[in-house]
Design a protein around this motif. Sequence first.
Motif, PDB file in Angstrom:
ATOM      1  N   ARG A 131     106.677  -6.399 -54.606  1.00 35.39           N
ATOM      2  CA  ARG A 131     105.570  -6.804 -53.733  1.00 35.39           C
ATOM      3  C   ARG A 131     105.567  -8.331 -53.691  1.00 35.39           C
ATOM      4  N   HIS A 132     105.361  -8.905 -52.533  1.00 28.38           N
ATOM      5  CA  HIS A 132     105.355 -10.365 -52.392  1.00 28.38           C
ATOM      6  C   HIS A 132     104.386 -10.994 -53.392  1.00 28.38           C
ATOM      7  N   ALA A 133     104.659 -12.236 -53.748  1.00 27.41           N
ATOM      8  CA  ALA A 133     103.800 -12.975 -54.675  1.00 27.41           C
ATOM      9  C   ALA A 133     102.481 -13.341 -53.983  1.00 27.41           C
ATOM     10  N   LYS A 134     101.548 -13.840 -54.776  1.00 25.87           N
ATOM     11  CA  LYS A 134     100.187 -14.155 -54.301  1.00 25.87           C
ATOM     12  C   LYS A 134     100.236 -15.113 -53.109  1.00 25.87           C
ATOM     13  N   SER A 135      99.547 -14.728 -52.038  1.00 23.23           N
ATOM     14  CA  SER A 135      99.531 -15.557 -50.836  1.00 23.23           C
ATOM     15  C   SER A 135      98.214 -16.296 -50.692  1.00 23.23           C
ATOM     16  N   ALA A 136      98.266 -17.332 -49.887  1.00 23.62           N
ATOM     17  CA  ALA A 136      97.068 -18.122 -49.588  1.00 23.62           C
ATOM     18  C   ALA A 136      96.360 -17.509 -48.382  1.00 23.62           C
ATOM     19  N   TYR A 163     107.095  -5.160 -42.227  1.00 27.57           N
ATOM     20  CA  TYR A 163     105.773  -5.775 -42.237  1.00 27.57           C
ATOM     21  C   TYR A 163     104.723  -4.698 -41.997  1.00 27.57           C
ATOM     22  N   HIS A 164     103.877  -4.456 -42.978  1.00 31.47           N
ATOM     23  CA  HIS A 164     102.821  -3.438 -42.926  1.00 31.47           C
ATOM     24  C   HIS A 164     103.346  -2.028 -42.653  1.00 31.47           C
ATOM     25  N   ALA A 165     104.538  -1.717 -43.144  1.00 30.87           N
ATOM     26  CA  ALA A 165     105.119  -0.393 -42.937  1.00 30.87           C
ATOM     27  C   ALA A 165     104.482   0.638 -43.866  1.00 30.87           C
ATOM     28  N   ASP A 166     104.433   1.877 -43.384  1.00 29.05           N
ATOM     29  CA  ASP A 166     103.991   2.984 -44.216  1.00 29.05           C
ATOM     30  C   ASP A 166     105.230   3.643 -44.830  1.00 29.05           C
ATOM     31  N   VAL A 167     105.034   4.703 -45.606  1.00 31.62           N
ATOM     32  CA  VAL A 167     106.149   5.339 -46.310  1.00 31.62           C
ATOM     33  C   VAL A 167     107.232   5.832 -45.348  1.00 31.62           C
ATOM     34  N   PRO A 168     106.905   6.565 -44.282  1.00 38.63           N
ATOM     35  CA  PRO A 168     107.984   6.988 -43.371  1.00 38.63           C
ATOM     36  C   PRO A 168     108.751   5.803 -42.775  1.00 38.63           C
ATOM     37  N   GLY A 169     108.040   4.734 -42.427  1.00 38.30           N
ATOM     38  CA  GLY A 169     108.707   3.558 -41.873  1.00 38.30           C
ATOM     39  C   GLY A 169     109.609   2.876 -42.889  1.00 38.30           C
ATOM     40  N   PRO A 223      99.585  -1.653 -48.611  1.00 37.84           N
ATOM     41  CA  PRO A 223      99.673  -0.505 -49.512  1.00 37.84           C
ATOM     42  C   PRO A 223     100.985   0.260 -49.403  1.00 37.84           C
ATOM     43  N   GLY A 224     101.848  -0.105 -48.459  1.00 34.38           N
ATOM     44  CA  GLY A 224     103.086   0.639 -48.238  1.00 34.38           C
ATOM     45  C   GLY A 224     103.985   0.738 -49.451  1.00 34.38           C
ATOM     46  N   LEU A 225     104.169  -0.376 -50.174  1.00 35.12           N
ATOM     47  CA  LEU A 225     105.082  -0.336 -51.316  1.00 35.12           C
ATOM     48  C   LEU A 225     104.553   0.547 -52.437  1.00 35.12           C
ATOM     49  N   GLU A 226     103.270   0.423 -52.746  1.00 32.97           N
ATOM     50  CA  GLU A 226     102.679   1.275 -53.779  1.00 32.97           C
ATOM     51  C   GLU A 226     102.806   2.747 -53.377  1.00 32.97           C
ATOM     52  N   ASP A 227     102.492   3.055 -52.141  1.00 33.40           N
ATOM     53  CA  ASP A 227     102.602   4.430 -51.652  1.00 33.40           C
ATOM     54  C   ASP A 227     104.044   4.920 -51.731  1.00 33.40           C
ATOM     55  N   LEU A 228     105.004   4.052 -51.426  1.00 34.09           N
ATOM     56  CA  LEU A 228     106.421   4.418 -51.489  1.00 34.09           C
ATOM     57  C   LEU A 228     106.823   4.774 -52.913  1.00 34.09           C
ATOM     58  N   PHE A 237      99.055  -1.956 -58.115  1.00 34.68           N
ATOM     59  CA  PHE A 237     100.391  -2.512 -57.910  1.00 34.68           C
ATOM     60  C   PHE A 237     100.166  -3.915 -57.366  1.00 34.68           C
ATOM     61  N   PRO A 238      99.929  -4.876 -58.266  1.00 36.55           N
ATOM     62  CA  PRO A 238      99.484  -6.205 -57.841  1.00 36.55           C
ATOM     63  C   PRO A 238     100.579  -7.044 -57.203  1.00 36.55           C
ATOM     64  N   THR A 239     100.191  -8.194 -56.709  1.00 35.20           N
ATOM     65  CA  THR A 239     101.178  -9.118 -56.155  1.00 35.20           C
ATOM     66  C   THR A 239     102.213  -9.441 -57.232  1.00 35.20           C
TER      67      THR A 239
END
Length: 179
Positions: free
Chosen positions: A17-22, A91-97, A119-124, A144-146
Amino acid sequence: MIERAAAGPLRRLVVLRHAKSARLEDVADHERPLAARGRRDAPAAGRALADLDCLPGLALCSTAVRARRTWELAAAQWGTPPPVRFDPRLYHADVPGLLKVIRETPAEVETLLLVGHNPGLEDLVLALADDGLDDLLDQVRAKFPTNAVAVLDWRGATWHDLLPGAALLTSVTVPRGRR
């Protein structure tokens, strides 16, 4: 528990998951940069992947600025970074994507790194893992934090063979950089 197929070589999907963003006013979500903490933590993710012996043969990365910068800072920790494909579908993909993009990976790639978003990565991770070592699945369900890194192992002839419930979650870590 779903029986994992044993056909094909051992493959590893590493999810970052990408690091903390501004959060800046007047900056579109796609263009948000990393926060100071994110710039400290992303290199730690690269070091953690090296320590886990999870250096990828290929990286797939969202086109969002925060994901691209996480990739750049993590990969800079390795002698020779692998090829990377920046894919707007992540970008903002769900599990099927996400699975659609992953399944396009060439068969010769044994370890694949996916850099993207919740939430896509955690769901994956939760969809792919039918089991996990210790309490790893519970950890991912809780948060599943940054900058979190999840490692999923599975066997298959090609990446097209990756199905929900086919993987074992072998590692979850949240690398943090020094202040």
